[in-house]
Design a protein around this motif. Structure first.
Motif, short mmCIF file in Angstrom:
data_model
loop_
_atom_site.label_atom_id
_atom_site.label_comp_id
_atom_site.label_asym_id
_atom_site.label_seq_id
_atom_site.Cartn_x
_atom_site.Cartn_y
_atom_site.Cartn_z
N UNK A 1 0.87 -1.18 0.00
CA UNK A 1 0.00 0.00 0.00
C UNK A 1 0.90 1.23 0.00
N UNK A 2 0.78 2.07 -1.02
CA UNK A 2 1.55 3.31 -1.06
C UNK A 2 0.59 4.45 -0.79
N UNK A 3 0.88 5.21 0.26
CA UNK A 3 -0.02 6.27 0.71
C UNK A 3 0.65 7.63 0.49
N UNK A 4 -0.06 8.50 -0.20
CA UNK A 4 0.38 9.88 -0.39
C UNK A 4 -0.46 10.73 0.54
N UNK A 5 0.19 11.21 1.61
CA UNK A 5 -0.55 11.77 2.74
C UNK A 5 -0.78 13.27 2.61
N UNK A 6 -1.26 13.68 1.46
CA UNK A 6 -1.68 15.07 1.29
C UNK A 6 -0.63 15.97 0.68
N UNK A 7 -1.10 17.01 0.00
CA UNK A 7 -0.26 17.98 -0.70
C UNK A 7 0.67 17.28 -1.68
N UNK A 8 0.17 16.23 -2.30
CA UNK A 8 0.92 15.55 -3.34
C UNK A 8 0.99 16.42 -4.58
N UNK A 9 -0.13 17.06 -4.91
CA UNK A 9 -0.23 17.90 -6.10
C UNK A 9 -0.58 19.34 -5.71
N UNK A 10 -0.22 20.25 -6.59
CA UNK A 10 -0.61 21.66 -6.42
C UNK A 10 -1.90 21.87 -7.21
N UNK A 11 -3.03 21.70 -6.51
CA UNK A 11 -4.34 21.80 -7.16
C UNK A 11 -5.24 22.82 -6.47
N UNK A 12 -4.72 23.58 -5.53
CA UNK A 12 -5.56 24.42 -4.68
C UNK A 12 -6.24 25.53 -5.46
N UNK A 13 -7.46 25.86 -4.99
CA UNK A 13 -8.20 27.03 -5.44
C UNK A 13 -8.54 26.97 -6.93
N UNK A 14 -8.91 25.78 -7.41
CA UNK A 14 -9.26 25.62 -8.81
C UNK A 14 -10.70 25.13 -8.92
N UNK A 15 -11.31 25.41 -10.06
CA UNK A 15 -12.63 24.84 -10.32
C UNK A 15 -12.48 23.37 -10.68
#
Length: 350
Positions: A46-60
Motif C-alpha cells: 500500500x503506497x499512501x500519499x498523505x496530502x499535498x501531493x499535487x498543487x491543485x488548490x483554489x481551482x474549479x
C-alpha cells in the motif's frame, strides 16, 4: 486487514507542472517507487500519499482535472512508475491535503484512478479526510487541526459532490499575492467569517449525516468519527493573530519550528482508545517537519512524514542532507505483528 501487508507513506511532494524544485521530488519519487516497491513485491503493498501531493488548490472542477493531467504529463517517470505499481497489484492511496483538497471531488478522484490504474481503477483510492486501518494506523494530512488551513466541511464536497469549498484564511492570503496589504487583509477577514459559518454548519444534523456516511466507509465508530471531526475548531479570535505572525515570519524567511507532536495527536489517540479502536500508529504531515515520537499516556506512536520539497523545516536528517527523503513504513507480518517507523530514503544508497 489480512496479515502480510506493508504500508509506505510519503507526503508534501507539492508536484506541479514543472520540476524546478531543487530536490526534484517527482524525479526522486520515481526512483523510490522502483527500488522500494517494484523491487520487493512480497507482501500486499500500500503506497499512501498523505496530502499535498499535487498543487491543485483554489481551482474549479474543470481546472482541477486539466491541472492533474498536466502535472502527471510533466512527470512521466513518476506517472509510469505509479502505473507499474498498480499493474503489479499495489494499492495507491491519496489523502487530501490543503494544497490538493480538490482530490476530494468525485470527478477528480475518478480521473486520478483512471490515469494511474487504467486496468483496475479500484486499486487507486482517494481519502478526503482520514485513512483508517483497524489496529494498525490512522493517517490524515493534518491541516484540519491548523486553523489557518482548516476546511471544516470537506466531506460536503467528497460525499455530495458539490463544487463549493470555502477558502481557509491562509489560502485567501496567498490567493492575492500582488494586492495591497489592505486588500489582502480584507480577503483574510472574509475568509475568517466564512470559516466561522462553516464551523457552525459542520455541527448541525445535516453534516452529522455525512459523518455517519464517512464512518461506514472507514468502518470506524460513528461517535468516534464525530469527535475526531470536532476535535479542532476555527476561531477568528485566535486565527487572526496567528495569520499576522505567519506573515511577519514569512517576510523574514523564518518558520515556527517544533520538535514535538502536535497537540491534536494525543487527543486523536485518546479518542480511538476511548472507543475501543486503538491503533499502533497515528501519522500526519502538513508541517514539513519529519518526526517520530511517543505520545504521553498512550501506546500509539506518532509519525510526521515531513516533505520531499525544498521547504524542509525542523532539525531532522533531511535538513542537513537534502538527498534524504522521509517516509513512514508500517509492516504487518503473517502473525499480525506490527512494526515500523520513520525512515529516510537516499537515491545514492543501494
Amino acid at each position: 486487514m489480512s496479515p502480510g501487508a506493508r504500508w509506505l507513506l510519503v507526503s508534501d511532494l507539492h508536484l506541479d507542472g514543472s520540476d524546478d524544485d531543487p530536490r526534484h521530488a517527482g524525479r526522486m519519487l520515481a526512483g523510490f517507487l522502483r527500488r522500494t516497491v517494484l523491487a520487493d513485491l512480497g507482501p500486499q503493498q500500500h503506497i499512501v500519499f498523505l496530502g499535498d501531493t499535487f498543487e491543485l488548490a483554489d481551482l474549479t472542477e474543470v481546472e482541477s482535472l486539466a491541472r492533474l493531467e498536466s502535472i502527471l504529463a510533466s512527470h512521466p517517470d513518476t506517472w509510469h512508475a505509479l502505473q507499474a505499481c498498480s499493474a503489479h497489484g499495489a494499492e495507491l492511496h491519496f489523502v487530501s491535503g490543503n494544497h490538493d483538497v480538490e482530490l476530494a471531488r468525485p470527478s477528480v478522484a475518478a480521473r486520478l484512478s483512471e490515469l494511474l490504474s487504467p486496468a483496475d481503477p479500484a486499486l487507486v483510492q482517494v481519502h478526503p479526510w482520514l485513512l483508517y486501518v483497524p489496529n494498525v494506523l490512522l493517517a490524515e494530512h493534518g491541516h484540519l487541526h491548523h486553523a489557518l488551513h482548516r476546511i471544516p466541511e470537506v466531506l460536503r464536497t467528497a460525499i455530495n459532490g458539490t463544487d463549493e469549498l470555502d477558502l481557509p484564511p491562509l489560502a485567501a492570503l496567498h490567493a492575492h499575492p500582488t494586492s495591497s496589504r489592505l486588500s489582502r487583509a480584507g480577503a483574510v477577514a472574509r475568509a475568517c467569517l466564512a470559516s466561522e459559518r462553516a464551523e457552525r454548519r459542520a455541527r448541525k444534523p445535516a453534516y452529522d449525516e455525512l459523518l455517519q456516511t464517512e464512518s461506514r466507509r472507514l468502518t470506524l465508530d460513528g461517535t468516534a468519527v464525530r469527535e475526531l471531526a470536532r476535535l479542532s475548531r476555527f476561531r477568528t479570535v485566535s486565527a487572526l493573530p496567528r495569520t499576522a505572525t505567519r506573515m511577519v515570519l514569512a517576510s523574514t524567511g523564518r518558520n515556527v519550528n517544533g520538535s514535538q507532536p502536535p497537540a491534536a495527536a494525543g487527543k486523536v489517540a485518546g479518542i480511538l482508545e476511548n472507543h475501543r479502536s486503538p491503533v499502533a500508529w497515528y501519522i500526519s504531515a502538513h508541517t514539513h517537519r519529519a518526526l517520530e515520537a511517543s505520545l504521553d499516556a498512550s501506546p500509539t506512536r506518532y509519525i510526521n512524514t515531513g516533505t520531499w520539497s525544498s521547504d524542509v523545516r525542523g532539525q531532522g536528517p533531511d535538513q542537513a542532507d537534502r538527498q534524504a527523503f522521509p517516509y513512514a513504513i508500517i509492516e504487518v507480518d503473517d502473525a499480525g505483528v506490527i512494526n515500523g517507523g520513520l525512515r529516510y530514503w537516499h537515491p545514492l544508497v543501494v
